[in-house]
Design an enzyme around this catalytic site. Structure first.
Site, mmCIF file in Angstrom:
data_model
loop_
_atom_site.group_PDB
_atom_site.id
_atom_site.type_symbol
_atom_site.label_atom_id
_atom_site.label_comp_id
_atom_site.label_asym_id
_atom_site.label_seq_id
_atom_site.Cartn_x
_atom_site.Cartn_y
_atom_site.Cartn_z
ATOM 1 N N LEU A 144 0.878 -1.167 0.000
ATOM 2 C CA LEU A 144 0.000 0.000 0.000
ATOM 3 C C LEU A 144 0.917 1.218 0.000
ATOM 4 C CD1 LEU A 144 -3.078 0.404 0.024
ATOM 5 C CD2 LEU A 144 -2.927 0.838 2.467
ATOM 6 N N ASP A 145 0.709 2.114 -0.962
ATOM 7 C CA ASP A 145 1.562 3.291 -1.076
ATOM 8 C C ASP A 145 1.608 4.064 0.242
ATOM 9 O OD1 ASP A 145 1.932 2.662 -3.723
ATOM 10 O OD2 ASP A 145 0.419 4.067 -4.456
ATOM 11 N N ARG A 146 2.716 4.743 0.456
ATOM 12 C CA ARG A 146 2.911 5.472 1.706
ATOM 13 C C ARG A 146 1.791 6.478 1.972
ATOM 14 N NH1 ARG A 146 8.570 8.404 3.576
ATOM 15 N NH2 ARG A 146 7.863 9.015 5.659
ATOM 16 N N ARG A 245 -3.846 4.970 -9.757
ATOM 17 C CA ARG A 245 -3.294 6.285 -10.085
ATOM 18 C C ARG A 245 -2.935 6.383 -11.574
ATOM 19 N NH1 ARG A 245 1.385 6.556 -5.681
ATOM 20 N NH2 ARG A 245 1.732 8.611 -6.614
#
Length: 327
Positions: A144-146, A245
Site C-alpha cells: 500500500l503506497d505510503r 493512479r
C-alpha cells in the site's frame, strides 16, 4: 557446535532455507560447504539441502557458535520505543488487519525515515527482541503506497503469509478503494482495461526485449460528483504498482493530490479551496477467503476525517454509511 530445535512455525522449510535464516551472517557458499562436508546433522543423520524439516527435529551445525551466529551484531529490537499509529480492524491468531494512516510507509527503504508499518506491527504484537532468525516475524502481506490510507493485512505466521501470498497472486481477493478524481466523469460507472508497463523492469531488460506490458483492469463507480471533481468507488482486479493512479491519469481524471501522476493546477486548487493536504486515495474495503479457515473475511477501514472534511467543503456526499476513523 550450534544446536537448534525446529519450531512449529519453522517447520515445512527446506533445510538450506532454514540454515540461511539461522546463519544470516554466513555466506551462502559456506552454508553449502557445511552441508557438503557433512557438518550439518538432522536428528543425528546427515542433513541434505533439499530435505523438508518437521516440528521438533533437531538441527546441529558443527563449528564455532559465536562465528556462526555473529551475536555481537544483533543490535536492539527493531521496534524499541515504537508506538503504533494504526487502528486495529480485525485480529486473530493468524493475522492482523490494520487501518494504515496516510504518511506511514509499509516497509523500510531509501528515503524512509521514522518507524514503518512493519516496526509498528511488531511493536503492537510484542515480537521478542531475541527472536531467533529462523522464526518468522510478522509482516504486511501486500503493498500500500505510503500516502494511501486504509486496510493492510499483516501475517503473524509463516504459513499465513504463504497462504496470503497465494490468495493475492491468484486474484481471489476483492479490493475496493475510495478516491477523488479530477473533473466529472462521462459515465456513472465504467471499466479501464489498459495494460501497464512493468513498474520495476530493469533498463537491461527493456533494452533486450522492449517494454513489458502487464494486464491491468480497474472498475469504477461514481458516488457523487461536481464539475471540478468526482468521488469514486474503485475496484481493482489486478494488483499492478500504482494501478489506480496510472489508470485514472490515462483517462484524464487523475487522483486529487497525486504528486506523481496528478494534475498540478488541480492539486493546488484542491489544496487551497477544499483543504486537501494529501493524496485522496483510501483502501476502503478488502474481502478474501480467510487464509487458514477459508471462511469469508471482510474488513472495512472507516473514511479518515481529513478526507471527509474535504468532501464537506466540496458539498459532495460521502459514501453511504461512511463514518470517520477514530484513532
Amino acid at each position: 557446535m550450534l544446536e537448534m530445535k525446529v519450531s512449529a512455525d519453522a517447520a515445512g522449510q527446506r533445510l538450506d532455507k532454514f540454515l540461511r535464516r539461522a546463519l544470516k551472517d554466513v555466506p551462502l557458499s559456506h552454508i553449502f560447504k557445511l552441508l557438503r562436508t557433512r557438518k550439518v546433522r538432522v536428528n543425528g543423520a546427515r542433513g541434505k539441502a533439499e530435505q523438508v524439516l518437521a516440528e521438533g527435529e533437531v538441527v546441529v551445525v558443527r563449528g564455532d557458535e559465536e562465528k556462526l551466529l555473529a551475536r555481537g551484531e544483533e543490535g536492539p529490537a527493531p521496534h524499541g520505543g515504537v508506538k503504533p499509529t494504526f487502528r486495529v480492524l480485525y485480529e486473530d491468531e493468524h493475522l492482523l488487519a490494520v487501518d494504515k494512516p496516510s504518511g506511514l510507509a509499509a516497509h523500510p527503504g531509501t528515503g524512509i525515515t521514522g518507524a514503518t508499518l512493519v516496526e509498528e506491527a511488531r511493536a503492537y504484537l510484542k515480537v521478542p527482541a531475541n527472536l531467533p532468525s529462523t522464526e518468522f516475524k510478522p509482516s504486511p502481506a501486500h503493498r500500500l503506497d505510503r500516502e494511501t490510507s486504509g486496510v493492510v493485512l499483516v501475517a503473524k505466521t509463516r504459513r499465513c503469509m504463504a497462504a496470503l501470498t497465494e490468495i493475492f497472486t491468484s486474484g481471489d481477493v476483492r479490493k475496493t478503494y475510495l478516491t477523488l478524481a479530477k473533473g466529472k466523469l462521462p459515465r456513472t460507472e465504467g471499466v479501464i482495461d489498459l495494460p501497464l508497463s512493468e513498474h520495476e523492469q530493469t533498463s537491461r531488460s527493456k533494452a533486450q526485449r522492449g517494454v513489458n506490458f502487464q494486464e491491468a483492469l480497474t472498475r469504477y463507480r461514481v458516488l457523487s460528483s461536481m464539475r471540478e471533481a468526482s468521488l469514486l468507488s474503485v475496484r481493482i482486479e489486478t494488483g499492478r504498482t500504482h494501478q489506480i493512479r496510472r489508470h485514472l491519469q490515462s483517462t484524464g481524471h487523475p487522483v486529487a493530490g497525486d504528486g506523481r501522476y496528478g494534475d498540478f493546477p488541480f492539486n493546488r486548487l484542491a489544496k487551497t479551496r477544499w483543504g486537501l493536504k494529501r493524496m485522496f486515495l483510501h483502501a476502503w474495503k478488502l474481502e478474501i477467503p480467510h487464509p487458514m479457515t477459508e471462511r469469508p473475511l471482510r474488513v472495512e477501514a472507516p473514511v479518515p476525517e481529513d478526507l471527509l472534511a474535504v468532501l464537506r467543503k466540496m458539498n459532495l456526499a460521502p459514501p453511504p454509511g461512511a463514518a470517520a476513523a477514530e484513532r
